[in-house]
Design a protein around this motif. Structure first.
Motif, PDB file in Angstrom:
ATOM      1  N   ILE A 248       0.861  -1.182   0.000  1.00 30.94           N
ATOM      2  CA  ILE A 248       0.000   0.000   0.000  1.00 30.94           C
ATOM      3  C   ILE A 248       0.890   1.222   0.000  1.00 30.94           C
ATOM      4  CG2 ILE A 248      -1.871   1.204   1.173  1.00 30.94           C
ATOM      5  CD1 ILE A 248      -2.523  -1.431   2.589  1.00 30.94           C
ATOM      6  N   ALA A 249       0.792   2.013  -1.086  1.00 25.29           N
ATOM      7  CA  ALA A 249       1.656   3.182  -1.245  1.00 25.29           C
ATOM      8  C   ALA A 249       0.815   4.416  -1.504  1.00 25.29           C
ATOM      9  CB  ALA A 249       2.643   2.956  -2.395  1.00 25.29           C
ATOM     10  N   GLY A 250       1.407   5.565  -1.263  1.00 28.34           N
ATOM     11  CA  GLY A 250       0.751   6.823  -1.551  1.00 28.34           C
ATOM     12  C   GLY A 250       0.896   7.186  -3.020  1.00 28.34           C
ATOM     13  N   GLY A 251      -0.070   7.978  -3.515  1.00 26.72           N
ATOM     14  CA  GLY A 251      -0.025   8.416  -4.904  1.00 26.72           C
ATOM     15  C   GLY A 251      -0.897   7.574  -5.791  1.00 26.72           C
ATOM     16  N   GLY A 252      -1.849   8.217  -6.469  1.00 24.08           N
ATOM     17  CA  GLY A 252      -2.750   7.484  -7.343  1.00 24.08           C
ATOM     18  C   GLY A 252      -2.270   7.505  -8.780  1.00 24.08           C
ATOM     19  N   GLY A 286      -4.942 -19.911  -7.650  1.00 22.20           N
ATOM     20  CA  GLY A 286      -4.714 -18.846  -8.619  1.00 22.20           C
ATOM     21  C   GLY A 286      -3.742 -17.798  -8.134  1.00 22.20           C
ATOM     22  N   VAL A 287      -3.576 -16.781  -8.986  1.00 19.13           N
ATOM     23  CA  VAL A 287      -2.676 -15.663  -8.710  1.00 19.13           C
ATOM     24  C   VAL A 287      -3.353 -14.376  -9.155  1.00 19.13           C
ATOM     25  CG1 VAL A 287      -0.466 -14.586  -9.253  1.00 19.13           C
ATOM     26  CG2 VAL A 287      -0.590 -17.068  -8.998  1.00 19.13           C
ATOM     27  N   LEU A 288      -3.287 -13.358  -8.312  1.00 20.71           N
ATOM     28  CA  LEU A 288      -3.720 -12.013  -8.672  1.00 20.71           C
ATOM     29  C   LEU A 288      -2.525 -11.096  -8.490  1.00 20.71           C
ATOM     30  CD1 LEU A 288      -6.004  -9.980  -9.385  1.00 20.71           C
ATOM     31  CD2 LEU A 288      -6.362  -9.709  -6.921  1.00 20.71           C
ATOM     32  N   SER A 289      -2.075 -10.479  -9.595  1.00 19.71           N
ATOM     33  CA  SER A 289      -0.851  -9.687  -9.502  1.00 19.71           C
ATOM     34  C   SER A 289      -0.915  -8.481 -10.422  1.00 19.71           C
ATOM     35  CB  SER A 289       0.373 -10.536  -9.855  1.00 19.71           C
ATOM     36  OG  SER A 289       0.320 -10.970 -11.195  1.00 19.71           O
ATOM     37  N   SER A 290      -0.142  -7.461 -10.056  1.00 18.25           N
ATOM     38  CA  SER A 290      -0.019  -6.257 -10.873  1.00 18.25           C
ATOM     39  C   SER A 290       1.352  -5.652 -10.610  1.00 18.25           C
ATOM     40  CB  SER A 290      -1.120  -5.249 -10.538  1.00 18.25           C
ATOM     41  OG  SER A 290      -0.915  -4.027 -11.225  1.00 18.25           O
ATOM     42  N   GLN A 291       2.026  -5.235 -11.673  1.00 19.63           N
ATOM     43  CA  GLN A 291       3.329  -4.591 -11.523  1.00 19.63           C
ATOM     44  C   GLN A 291       3.186  -3.130 -11.138  1.00 19.63           C
ATOM     45  OE1 GLN A 291       6.253  -6.267 -11.658  1.00 19.63           O
ATOM     46  NE2 GLN A 291       4.958  -8.086 -11.876  1.00 19.63           N
ATOM     47  N   ASN A 292       2.249  -2.426 -11.740  1.00 21.67           N
ATOM     48  CA  ASN A 292       2.083  -0.997 -11.488  1.00 21.67           C
ATOM     49  C   ASN A 292       1.040  -0.704 -10.431  1.00 21.67           C
ATOM     50  OD1 ASN A 292       3.799   0.478 -13.638  1.00 21.67           O
ATOM     51  ND2 ASN A 292       2.740  -1.120 -14.803  1.00 21.67           N
ATOM     52  N   GLY A 293       0.235  -1.706 -10.074  1.00 15.95           N
ATOM     53  CA  GLY A 293      -0.703  -1.544  -8.984  1.00 15.95           C
ATOM     54  C   GLY A 293      -2.075  -1.052  -9.406  1.00 15.95           C
ATOM     55  N   ILE A 294      -2.971  -1.092  -8.429  1.00 19.61           N
ATOM     56  CA  ILE A 294      -4.347  -0.618  -8.579  1.00 19.61           C
ATOM     57  C   ILE A 294      -4.449   0.706  -7.841  1.00 19.61           C
ATOM     58  CG2 ILE A 294      -6.763  -1.147  -8.135  1.00 19.61           C
ATOM     59  CD1 ILE A 294      -5.905  -4.128  -7.984  1.00 19.61           C
ATOM     60  N   THR A 295      -4.860   1.758  -8.543  1.00 16.92           N
ATOM     61  CA  THR A 295      -4.871   3.095  -7.962  1.00 16.92           C
ATOM     62  C   THR A 295      -6.285   3.534  -7.622  1.00 16.92           C
ATOM     63  OG1 THR A 295      -4.957   4.105 -10.168  1.00 16.92           O
ATOM     64  CG2 THR A 295      -2.784   3.786  -9.167  1.00 16.92           C
ATOM     65  N   LEU A 296      -6.382   4.303  -6.542  1.00 22.82           N
ATOM     66  CA  LEU A 296      -7.645   4.905  -6.119  1.00 22.82           C
ATOM     67  C   LEU A 296      -7.472   6.410  -6.121  1.00 22.82           C
ATOM     68  CD1 LEU A 296     -10.505   4.895  -4.887  1.00 22.82           C
ATOM     69  CD2 LEU A 296      -9.419   4.636  -2.639  1.00 22.82           C
ATOM     70  N   GLN A 312      -3.030  -0.224 -14.825  1.00 23.03           N
ATOM     71  CA  GLN A 312      -2.376  -0.316 -16.130  1.00 23.03           C
ATOM     72  C   GLN A 312      -2.193  -1.765 -16.551  1.00 23.03           C
ATOM     73  OE1 GLN A 312       1.246   2.043 -16.467  1.00 23.03           O
ATOM     74  NE2 GLN A 312       0.515   3.448 -14.892  1.00 23.03           N
ATOM     75  N   ASP A 313      -1.994  -2.619 -15.546  1.00 27.05           N
ATOM     76  CA  ASP A 313      -1.823  -4.038 -15.833  1.00 27.05           C
ATOM     77  C   ASP A 313      -2.408  -4.822 -14.665  1.00 27.05           C
ATOM     78  OD1 ASP A 313       0.666  -5.211 -14.019  1.00 27.05           O
ATOM     79  OD2 ASP A 313       0.787  -3.049 -14.393  1.00 27.05           O
ATOM     80  N   LEU A 314      -3.000  -5.963 -14.982  1.00 27.46           N
ATOM     81  CA  LEU A 314      -3.534  -6.847 -13.947  1.00 27.46           C
ATOM     82  C   LEU A 314      -3.622  -8.243 -14.542  1.00 27.46           C
ATOM     83  CD1 LEU A 314      -4.722  -6.876 -11.039  1.00 27.46           C
ATOM     84  CD2 LEU A 314      -6.984  -6.767 -12.111  1.00 27.46           C
ATOM     85  N   LYS A 315      -3.102  -9.198 -13.797  1.00 29.13           N
ATOM     86  CA  LYS A 315      -3.098 -10.588 -14.249  1.00 29.13           C
ATOM     87  C   LYS A 315      -3.892 -11.422 -13.259  1.00 29.13           C
ATOM     88  CE  LYS A 315      -0.018 -14.476 -15.392  1.00 29.13           C
ATOM     89  NZ  LYS A 315      -0.532 -14.674 -16.762  1.00 29.13           N
TER      90      LYS A 315
END
Length: 773
Positions: A248-252, A286-296, A312-315
């Motif tokens: 969990i990071a700051g910045g959308g 299964g696997v749920l992954s993202s390199q750039n993340g999900i932004t709010l 931007q990406d979600l697998k």
């Protein structure tokens, strides 16, 4: 540790003020035991007029927040101790009620709605210092968080969606919480370790009686003002074993906001939906992954303010093993695997924007979602008795708007909260734009499409082959692009017991559907299509015999402007087709288990009898999928005009038009098969019509016999190649056709044949699609 006395803390009134009572010497003298702290909490709870989350100049406002005990005078207990260098926290909460009166944006009169939750919170935590990255952070092991006796109410314009008899438990083992740094800056990282999440939902129902603030709702005792109060959408159970991490990071996506970066794994888990029968995946992974993340993010555009989730990406990779439909002792489908990859590509992006307020005719509360999606290079696979098949090269993209509301029909009379429509039509008309009772999903200008390259059988990199055309009977096309408008309204309770009842109107326009297509986009296309579909009083149940979809009263018009051979836009037109359907009691059923053992090219119930008839005995195993379609076509009693073609919307009719002038509909010659309908051919009851036209399909992945036509004598290919096998049967008792008309653009309609009957057909076919090479 030193000895601590009992501390009594009371939360007074509705204000968040803690008052602590000091203990005198006599009180301390009665205290026994050593170590730890025990806290008892009582009082009237707390409330807040509003809470706000602010970001980039926008404020999401939560109003009328309160937390109160369900029973006055009840007490919650928290015990804190240190054992074996770990902090132990044991908490047993009192039955509590959490309420939020309104969620929306500051300054707006529209709202996402309100909710209330009744629950009991429990926790057993064992914490120690040091995270996964070293000394910073802390670890959680052998811990549990639980919500029990949960009842949840979501209120929209005075109507309630009710989640009953729910419980949620999280078991945390080898979990860590750290503050870490990386390419996206500092973040809080939760390593899930060996986490288990168990959830049960006993039922989801609706209260569509108009909201009465003066009527108290007791948890576990549904409001009886509406007949749906005892009906349920069904039960859900999950037992998920989770690993991986969440950062969990700051910045959308831009400016301020929140970014979630999941790398979550699921293993050896269970998912089950229960009605009278079950839908069960016994080994879910299964696997749920993202390199750039999900932004709010919070934002604003020409349509107003919104909260946006974007990625931007979600697998998502998932394998559902041991799939069962119907009876828990049934044969299995096998396993279903999904490999879905969402990726931004220029203007094709992945996000959805949630706005307060739903459909414009559903008041100021509800939810509207603008959405955009783009999925690339994905696949769906089915494994049947160890044999696998991939729907390979799956792609889909699109955008549109969805709205979610709880709505009410005006069928019982005009009253507050219902919407009767603006076109002065009845609910049984295709032009009806009013509302029905239930949970309404509105669809507005959803423009999208999908396609897949073809089938791969045996292994993921096997040669591409055809065979998807075998699913066209189920209206699954190899490629399809469309614009979709309409609505789907759901009510709890199926044809019997739990399940789903529904009313729906779908209008598909500007559509192109492929009947068959190659990798260059050439094939047979239904181009320039408009498809209007209307369902009344349909139902969906999971029974001991599988999934049963009843279409209720159904009527539709499929108008194909051009049947094209070649390119969907510029291929040669074979003419226009119009198909109208009017059905009552038509069904679609799905169950686990495929064809099993069968005789191909002959007849016989065993291998020797099959061989003696000239057939070939094949055993396709005990896994697979069986689909059954029953279409009951109803006669239109509105009459047959003598010199024109009927335009009644509820009628079974096929129109083939050719030789149009400049492609203008109605300018060519037409052949009309008019007012066809089914019958049971019962001599004692001429109106009996329940058998319909039936299509039975057994779907398997299985080896089959293939010969090499390019070699002398067509020798068999060895070993037997795997293929997508469809065993089909079409049967009916009687089809009646009132008349066949010939129509000339200037001469009008002339009936060429009256009163045609087709009786007692039983057509069987076995097809297996294998690679040509």
């Amino acid at each position: 540790m030193q000895r601590y006395g009992w501390l009594s803390a009371f939360l007074l009134g509705s204000s968040p003020v803690w008052a602590m009572q000091a203990l005198d010497d006599d009180g301390l003298a009665s205290v026994s035991g050593r170590g730890g702290i025990s806290i008892e909490t009582a009082g009237g709870g707390w409330s807040a007029e509003s809470l706000e989350y602010r970001e980039d100049g926008h404020s999401l406002r939560i109003e009328g927040v309160s937390s109160r005990p369900q029973q006055p005078g009840s007490v919650s207990t928290t015990k804190i101790d240190v054992i074996d260098d770990r902090l132990h926290v044991e908490h047993q909460g009192r039955p509590n009620q959490l309420a939020v009166n309104n969620i929306g944006f500051a300054g707006s009169d529209k709202s996402f709605g309100a909710f209330r939750a009744f629950y009991t919170l429990g926790a057993s935590l064992k914490l120690s210092g040091g995270g996964a990255e070293g000394v910073a952070g802390f670890s959680v092991d052998g811990s549990r968080l639980s919500l029990d006796a949960v009842t949840f109410y979501y209120r929209d314009n005075g109507f309630d969606l009710i989640v009953r008899n729910a419980s949620f438990d999280a078991y945390l083992n080898n979990a860590y919480l750290d503050i870490v740094s990386g390419g996206n800056g500092s973040a809080v990282r939760l390593d899930l370790g060996d986490t288990r999440f168990v959830a049960h939902v006993g039922g989801i129902g609706l209260d569509l009686a108009h909201g009465d603030p003066g009527v108290a709702v007791t948890p576990g005792a549904p409001d009886t003002r509406h007949p749906d109060h005892a009906r349920s959408f069904g039960q859900l159970d999950m037992d998920l074993r989770l690993g991986g991490s969440i950062r969990i990071a700051g910045g959308g996506a831009s400016g301020e906001g929140v970014r979630l970066i999941p790398q979550i794994t699921i293993a050896n888990s269970l998912f089950q939906y229960r009605d009278d029968g079950v839908l069960r995946a016994e080994n879910f992974a299964g696997v749920l992954s993202s390199q750039n993340g999900i932004t709010l993010d919070l934002g604003e555009d020409g349509s107003g303010r919104y909260a946006q989730l974007a990625f931007q990406d979600l697998k998502l990779s998932a394998s559902l093993g041991g799939l069962i439909i119907g009876n828990p002792s049934n044969q299995k489908i096998g396993s279903l695997a999904l490999d879905l990859n969402f990726q931004d590509q220029g203007a094709r992006q992945n996000w959805f924007r949630l706005r307060p307020g739903g459909d414009t005719n559903s008041g100021l509360k509800g939810i509207t979602a603008d959405l955009s999606w783009n999925m690339v290079s994905s696949s769906v696979s089915l494994t049947d008795n160890g044999n696998s098949m991939w729907f390979s090269g799956l792609r889909t993209h699109g955008s549109g708007q969805l709205s979610v509301d709880l709505t009410r029909s005006c069928a019982g009379g005009i009253s507050s909260g219902c919407y009767a429509g603006s076109l002065n039509t009845q609910p049984g008309s295709g032009g009806y734009d009013g509302h029905f009772d239930g949970l309404r999903l509105g669809l507005k200008n959803v423009r999208g499409g999908y396609s897949f390259d073809g089938l791969r059988v045996g292994r993921a990199d096997a040669p591409l082959q055809g065979g998807t055309e075998l699913l066209v009977l189920l209206e699954v096309f190899p490629a399809y692009d469309f614009t979709l408008n309409g609505q789907l309204t759901l009510r709890p309770g199926g044809a019997s017991g739990d399940g789903v009842r529904y009313n729906a109107d779908f209008i598909v326009s500007d559509a192109n559907a492929a009947i068959t297509v190659d990798e260059t986009g050439k094939g047979l296309w239904l181009a320039g299509t408009r498809y209007d579909m209307h369902f009344r009083d349909g139902s969906l149940d999971v029974t001991q015999n599988g999934v049963q979809l009843n279409k209720g009263t159904y009527w539709s018009t499929l108008d194909v402007h051009d049947v094209r051979w070649g390119d969907r836009a510029a291929g040669q037109s074979l003419g226009r087709i119009v198909l109208r359907r009017y059905e009552q009691g038509s069904t679609l059923s799905l169950s686990s288990g495929g064809a099993g053992a069968l005789c191909v090219g002959g007849s016989g119930s065993n291998a020797s009898a099959c061989s003696a008839s000239g057939g070939r005995w094949e055993d396709r195993g005990n896994e697979g999928l069986t689909a059954g379609l029953k279409n009951v076509f109803v006669r239109d009693g509105s009459g047959n005009p003598a010199s024109s073609v009927s335009t009644s919307e509820k009628r079974n009719q096929l129109i083939i038009e050719t030789d149009r002038v400049n492609g203008v509909n109605g300018s060519g010659a037409q052949l009309v098969v008019d007012n066809f309908h089914t019958s049971d051919a019962n001599p004692t009851d001429a109106n009996a019509n329940s058998y319909g036209v039936r299509v039975d399909l057994n779907l398997d992945v299985a080896p089959t016999k293939v010969c090499n036509k390019g070699a002398s004598g067509c020798p068999p290919v060895t070993p037997d190649p795997l293929g997508f096998a469809v065993n089909g049967r079409v049967h009916f008792k009687e089809i009646n056709i009132d008349r066949i008309q010939n129509v000339h653009p200037t001469g009008g309609a002339v009936t060429s044949m009256y009163g045609i009957k087709l009786q007692n057909a039983d057509i069987r076919a076995n097809l297996t699609a294998t690679p040509i090479n």
